[in-house]
Design a protein around this motif. Structure first.
Motif, short mmCIF file in Angstrom:
data_model
loop_
_atom_site.label_atom_id
_atom_site.label_comp_id
_atom_site.label_asym_id
_atom_site.label_seq_id
_atom_site.Cartn_x
_atom_site.Cartn_y
_atom_site.Cartn_z
N VAL A 110 -7.11 -11.47 0.97
CA VAL A 110 -6.59 -10.91 1.52
C VAL A 110 -5.39 -11.63 1.76
CG1 VAL A 110 -5.59 -9.06 3.57
CG2 VAL A 110 -8.39 -9.03 2.81
N THR A 111 -4.35 -11.24 0.96
CA THR A 111 -3.16 -11.51 1.14
C THR A 111 -1.90 -10.76 1.69
OG1 THR A 111 -2.38 -12.19 -0.60
CG2 THR A 111 -3.27 -13.78 0.20
N VAL A 112 -0.79 -11.33 2.12
CA VAL A 112 0.76 -10.07 2.37
C VAL A 112 1.83 -11.01 1.48
CG1 VAL A 112 2.69 -9.82 4.03
CG2 VAL A 112 0.54 -10.65 5.44
N GLU A 113 1.91 -9.99 -0.19
CA GLU A 113 3.34 -9.74 -0.30
C GLU A 113 4.24 -8.91 -0.21
OE1 GLU A 113 1.21 -10.21 -4.19
OE2 GLU A 113 -0.91 -11.50 -3.18
N GLY A 114 5.22 -9.57 -0.17
CA GLY A 114 6.77 -8.44 -0.47
C GLY A 114 6.22 -7.49 0.88
N GLY A 115 6.58 -7.48 2.24
CA GLY A 115 6.11 -6.88 3.19
C GLY A 115 4.41 -6.05 2.86
N ARG A 116 3.60 -5.90 2.53
CA ARG A 116 1.80 -5.07 2.11
C ARG A 116 0.99 -6.31 1.58
NH1 ARG A 116 3.39 -1.71 -2.91
NH2 ARG A 116 1.51 -0.83 -2.18
N LEU A 117 -0.12 -5.85 1.78
CA LEU A 117 -0.85 -6.46 2.08
C LEU A 117 -1.39 -6.66 0.63
CD1 LEU A 117 -2.74 -7.77 4.56
CD2 LEU A 117 -3.78 -5.92 4.52
N ALA A 118 -2.34 -7.56 0.37
CA ALA A 118 -2.78 -7.39 -1.27
C ALA A 118 -4.23 -8.10 -1.48
CB ALA A 118 -2.40 -8.08 -2.04
N VAL A 119 -4.93 -7.43 -1.73
CA VAL A 119 -6.60 -8.00 -2.20
C VAL A 119 -7.09 -8.62 -3.25
CG1 VAL A 119 -7.85 -7.11 -0.10
CG2 VAL A 119 -7.85 -6.08 -2.53
N SER A 120 -7.82 -9.59 -4.04
CA SER A 120 -7.90 -10.40 -4.50
C SER A 120 -9.39 -9.97 -5.26
CB SER A 120 -7.36 -11.25 -5.18
OG SER A 120 -7.99 -12.44 -6.27
N ALA A 121 -10.73 -9.82 -5.87
CA ALA A 121 -11.59 -10.38 -5.73
C ALA A 121 -11.54 -11.69 -6.26
CB ALA A 121 -12.64 -9.34 -5.95
N ARG A 122 -10.85 -12.17 -7.74
CA ARG A 122 -10.83 -12.99 -8.77
C ARG A 122 -9.56 -13.91 -9.30
NH1 ARG A 122 -11.96 -8.31 -11.02
NH2 ARG A 122 -10.85 -7.68 -12.89
N PRO A 123 -9.89 -14.58 -9.40
CA PRO A 123 -8.72 -15.23 -9.37
C PRO A 123 -7.52 -14.27 -10.53
CG PRO A 123 -9.72 -17.18 -9.64
CD PRO A 123 -10.46 -15.98 -10.06
N GLY A 124 -6.08 -14.00 -10.07
CA GLY A 124 -5.25 -13.09 -11.43
C GLY A 124 -5.73 -11.84 -11.30
N ALA A 125 -6.35 -11.47 -10.26
CA ALA A 125 -6.40 -9.93 -10.24
C ALA A 125 -6.38 -9.55 -9.04
CB ALA A 125 -8.18 -9.44 -10.66
N ARG A 126 -4.65 -9.25 -8.49
CA ARG A 126 -5.28 -8.39 -7.31
C ARG A 126 -3.96 -7.30 -7.26
NH1 ARG A 126 0.15 -7.89 -7.15
NH2 ARG A 126 1.48 -9.02 -7.15
N GLU A 127 -4.63 -6.14 -5.81
CA GLU A 127 -4.61 -4.87 -6.08
C GLU A 127 -3.61 -4.63 -4.24
OE1 GLU A 127 -4.57 -1.53 -7.01
OE2 GLU A 127 -6.22 -2.52 -7.70
N LEU A 128 -2.73 -4.36 -4.95
CA LEU A 128 -1.53 -4.14 -3.67
C LEU A 128 -2.20 -2.84 -2.53
CD1 LEU A 128 1.62 -4.40 -5.06
CD2 LEU A 128 0.42 -6.14 -3.04
N LEU A 129 -2.04 -2.69 -1.44
CA LEU A 129 -2.64 -1.91 -0.34
C LEU A 129 -1.56 -0.87 -0.06
CD1 LEU A 129 -5.72 -4.06 0.99
CD2 LEU A 129 -5.41 -2.32 -0.30
N THR A 130 -2.12 0.34 0.12
CA THR A 130 -1.32 1.28 1.18
C THR A 130 -1.52 1.44 1.90
OG1 THR A 130 -0.23 2.29 -1.38
CG2 THR A 130 0.10 3.26 0.54
N PRO A 131 -0.89 1.66 3.37
CA PRO A 131 -1.43 1.78 4.58
C PRO A 131 -1.73 3.58 4.46
CG PRO A 131 0.81 0.21 4.42
CD PRO A 131 0.23 0.48 3.14
N ALA A 132 -2.82 3.38 5.42
CA ALA A 132 -3.67 4.40 5.17
C ALA A 132 -3.36 5.60 7.14
CB ALA A 132 -4.36 4.81 4.79
N TRP A 133 -4.41 4.43 7.83
CA TRP A 133 -3.84 4.87 9.44
C TRP A 133 -4.12 3.20 10.04
CZ3 TRP A 133 -8.06 6.96 6.04
CH2 TRP A 133 -9.76 6.01 6.79
N PRO A 134 -4.35 3.12 11.44
CA PRO A 134 -3.87 1.96 11.82
C PRO A 134 -5.18 1.25 10.87
CG PRO A 134 -3.56 2.99 13.90
CD PRO A 134 -4.10 4.06 12.29
N ASP A 135 -5.62 -0.10 10.84
CA ASP A 135 -6.20 -1.34 9.75
C ASP A 135 -6.61 -0.65 8.94
OD1 ASP A 135 -5.44 -2.80 11.67
OD2 ASP A 135 -7.12 -2.32 13.10
N ALA A 136 -6.25 0.15 8.25
CA ALA A 136 -6.87 0.58 6.85
C ALA A 136 -6.06 1.67 5.54
CB ALA A 136 -7.58 2.47 7.33
#
Length: 150
Positions: A87-113
């Motif tokens: 889990v990283t922070v990229e451009g003010g957003r949280l991103a997850v990566s399960a394998r190299p080269g594949a990442r998904e930017l996350l959209t905040p929903a509720w606190p810590d979700a």
């Protein structure tokens, strides 16, 4: 009153109270968890005997600060799945990566979700407020847990 007083409706239809304290929503039985007089969760029984948990969401999405996002960044591991999620922070957003080269930017929903591509991801914390686990829910897979590894 968990059903909302006189409003006893949800997007799925009207709530009909049952003698045991649960409700029918269409043909589905639902129960409400309360704390301090407020609804903290709704549980919906499924046809196959499973239970779907639902949590109330704020009218507006959560807007985490840079510090809140940074606290969630790290490596999370599931021995059961033999997988590590970064889990990283990229451009003010949280991103997850399960394998190299594949990442998904996350959209905040509720606190810590967060949400992403039809999945819900949420973090749990210890008593001191430190993130200890990342949970992923998607379709029939719910509560896939990744423990903080760093």
């Amino acid at each position: 009153d968990p059903a909302g007083g006189e409003r006893r409706r949800l997007p799925g239809g009207a709530l009909r109270p049952l003698a045991d304290g649960s409700f029918l929503l269409g043909g589905t039985r639902v129960t409400f968890d309360t704390a301090g007089g407020r609804v903290v969760a709704m549980r919906q029984a499924t046809e196959d005997g499973d239970t779907l948990p639902w949590q109330p969401m704020a009218a507006a999405p959560w807007a985490p600060s840079a510090a809140q996002l940074a606290a969630l960044a790290g490596r999370y591991r599931s021995d059961e799945l033999e997988a590590t999620v970064v889990v990283t922070v990229e451009g003010g957003r949280l991103a997850v990566s399960a394998r190299p080269g594949a990442r998904e930017l996350l959209t905040p929903a509720w606190p810590d979700a967060f949400t992403a591509s039809g999945e819900t991801l949420w973090f749990t914390r210890d008593r001191r407020g430190r993130p200890t686990a990342l949970h992923v829910g998607s379709g029939r897979a719910w509560q896939m847990t990744f423990t903080r590894a760093d």
